[in-house]
Design an enzyme around this catalytic site. Structure first.
Site, PDB file in Angstrom:
ATOM      1  N   HIS A  69       0.822  -1.225   0.000  1.00 34.09           N
ATOM      2  CA  HIS A  69       0.000   0.000   0.000  1.00 34.09           C
ATOM      3  C   HIS A  69       0.862   1.286   0.000  1.00 34.09           C
ATOM      4  O   HIS A  69       0.429   2.319   0.507  1.00 34.09           O
ATOM      5  CB  HIS A  69      -0.971  -0.012   1.184  1.00 34.09           C
ATOM      6  CG  HIS A  69      -0.320   0.027   2.539  1.00 34.09           C
ATOM      7  ND1 HIS A  69      -0.802  -0.687   3.619  1.00 34.09           N
ATOM      8  CD2 HIS A  69       0.758   0.705   3.016  1.00 34.09           C
ATOM      9  CE1 HIS A  69      -0.050  -0.444   4.669  1.00 34.09           C
ATOM     10  NE2 HIS A  69       0.905   0.394   4.330  1.00 34.09           N
ATOM     11  N   HIS A  76      -2.231   4.756   9.683  1.00 29.19           N
ATOM     12  CA  HIS A  76      -0.910   5.351   9.938  1.00 29.19           C
ATOM     13  C   HIS A  76      -1.008   6.711  10.609  1.00 29.19           C
ATOM     14  O   HIS A  76      -0.105   7.533  10.478  1.00 29.19           O
ATOM     15  CB  HIS A  76      -0.144   5.524   8.630  1.00 29.19           C
ATOM     16  CG  HIS A  76       0.125   4.277   7.855  1.00 29.19           C
ATOM     17  ND1 HIS A  76      -0.853   3.543   7.241  1.00 29.19           N
ATOM     18  CD2 HIS A  76       1.291   3.635   7.583  1.00 29.19           C
ATOM     19  CE1 HIS A  76      -0.310   2.509   6.612  1.00 29.19           C
ATOM     20  NE2 HIS A  76       0.987   2.546   6.808  1.00 29.19           N
ATOM     21  N   GLU A 104       3.680  -4.983   8.839  1.00 31.00           N
ATOM     22  CA  GLU A 104       2.363  -4.925   8.178  1.00 31.00           C
ATOM     23  C   GLU A 104       1.965  -6.281   7.612  1.00 31.00           C
ATOM     24  O   GLU A 104       0.799  -6.490   7.260  1.00 31.00           O
ATOM     25  CB  GLU A 104       2.384  -3.867   7.070  1.00 31.00           C
ATOM     26  CG  GLU A 104       2.475  -2.462   7.644  1.00 31.00           C
ATOM     27  CD  GLU A 104       2.681  -1.364   6.601  1.00 31.00           C
ATOM     28  OE1 GLU A 104       2.487  -0.191   6.939  1.00 31.00           O
ATOM     29  OE2 GLU A 104       3.051  -1.688   5.456  1.00 31.00           O
TER      30      GLU A 104
HETATM   31  C1  DHB Z   1       6.135   3.583   2.470  1.00 36.25           C
HETATM   32  C2  DHB Z   1       5.602   2.329   2.775  1.00 36.25           C
HETATM   33  C3  DHB Z   1       4.496   2.215   3.619  1.00 36.25           C
HETATM   34  O1  DHB Z   1       3.931   1.029   3.982  1.00 36.25           O
HETATM   35  C4  DHB Z   1       3.872   3.353   4.108  1.00 36.25           C
HETATM   36  O2  DHB Z   1       2.770   3.215   4.864  1.00 36.25           O
HETATM   37  C5  DHB Z   1       4.416   4.610   3.828  1.00 36.25           C
HETATM   38  C6  DHB Z   1       5.549   4.723   3.009  1.00 36.25           C
HETATM   39  C7  DHB Z   1       7.314   3.717   1.554  1.00 36.25           C
HETATM   40  O3  DHB Z   1       7.967   2.722   1.189  1.00 36.25           O
HETATM   41  O4  DHB Z   1       7.619   4.858   1.157  1.00 36.25           O
HETATM   42 FE    FE Z   2       2.371   1.313   5.584  1.00 33.48          FE
END
Ligand code: DHB
Ligand code: FE
Length: 288
Positions: A12, A59, A240
């Site tokens: 995601h 988040h 996650e």
């Molecule tokens: C990124 C990955 C994530 O799962 C997220 O919630 C925010 C940023 C990333 O790789 O930039």
């Molecule tokens: Fe994430």
């Protein structure tokens, strides 16, 4: 009884939402990731789910560190998205199915899960990016949704074993539902990534590929991991994977890997997609 049509795991990463906004899906950087999606979209067009039950992690849009439920379930008629600061377009609202949500909540509480029930709930990129990947450029979301947020942010986190049991209880609730909904179970996030600290940028391809197999054939091994082991193997945000483990818990005991894609990196993350279906489901669908 609701029919579970299958389970999906999807990364995601917010930058994916940025690529969709810029129509950059065919750029050399993005192509290897987006090329993994058409088989899943064809499967959705064939199986036509009416509901998505989505295990994801918030988040900081709806829950922040001051109040962080371990497991939270939406029971709202509608779920809105809002600007999280990533510069992504705010997605149109998602239709809920409160009756089904309350049925799942009743079952989970009866099974001694102390969940938080949310009659209002904003959904963040961990929810919207997978929905955009599954149904790109569509005028109306073709499914109702039941969002289930798992805390992967503020320690202590629920164990892989506990998340698996949560998923199993959701699967039981769906089996006991009297409606005719066709449900796709989705788990979002991962795979390995670490956004902060000394190991920022950490990716573990070997563990990711192991997980993509174990989610199909050996989920019990994943449920034995502790959270410190999972952090070590997958990175601080790679936890996650808990959402994928819960998704697997809601599926039948035996599933087959109908589709998988894996690409390193998208932003800081090992990006993957996985479609799990019941072995008999294909022939049943074809006969219907
Ligand atoms: C990124 C990955 C994530 O799962 C997220 O919630 C925010 C940023 C990333 O790789 O930039
Ligand atoms: Fe994430």
């Amino acid at each position: 009884m609701a029919t579970i049509v299958g389970g999906l795991g999807l990364s995601h990463v917010p930058a994916i939402g940025g690529a969709i906004k810029r129509h950059a899906e065919h750029d050399p950087y993005w192509r290897p990731f987006f090329d993994g999606l058409p088989p899943i979209r064809r499967w959705l067009a064939d199986t036509r789910p009416s509901v998505v039950v989505m295990f994801y992690n918030d988040h900081g849009l709806n829950f922040f560190l001051d109040k962080m439920p371990t497991f939270a379930i939406g029971a709202a008629p509608e779920y809105r998205n809002a600007d999280e600061g990533w510069g992504l377009p705010v997605q149109r609202p998602f239709r809920g199915n409160p009756e089904l949500s309350w049925h799942v909540i009743e079952h989970l509480v009866a099974q001694e899960f102390d969940i938080t029930m949310c009659q209002e709930m904003l959904v963040d990129h961990a929810f919207t990016v997978p929905m955009q990947l599954l149904w790109p450029g569509i005028a109306e979301w073709p499914v109702a949704v039941v969002p289930i947020a798992i805390n992967t942010v503020q320690h202590p986190l629920p164990s892989p074993g506990r998340c698996y049991k949560l998923g199993r209880a959701v699967g039981e609730a769906l089996a006991q539902w009297t409606g005719k909904e066709r449900v796709a179970i989705v788990g979002t996030g991962g795979l390995s990534h670490q956004l902060d600290g000394k190991r920022a940028g950490f990716i573990n391809k070997e563990f990711d590929l192991y997980c993509l197999d174990a989610l199909t054939n050996d989920i019990q091994a994943l449920t034995q991991l502790t959270i410190p082991e999972l952090v070590e193997l997958s990175g601080t945000q790679g936890v996650e994977l808990l959402n994928w483990i819960a998704m697997r818990g809601a599926l039948p005991a035996t599933v087959e890997k109908s589709h998988v894609s894996y690409h390193i990196p998208i932003s800081n993350t090992a990006a993957a997609s996985l479609l799990l279906t019941e072995p008999a489901a294909k022939s049943r669908e074809q006969a219907a």
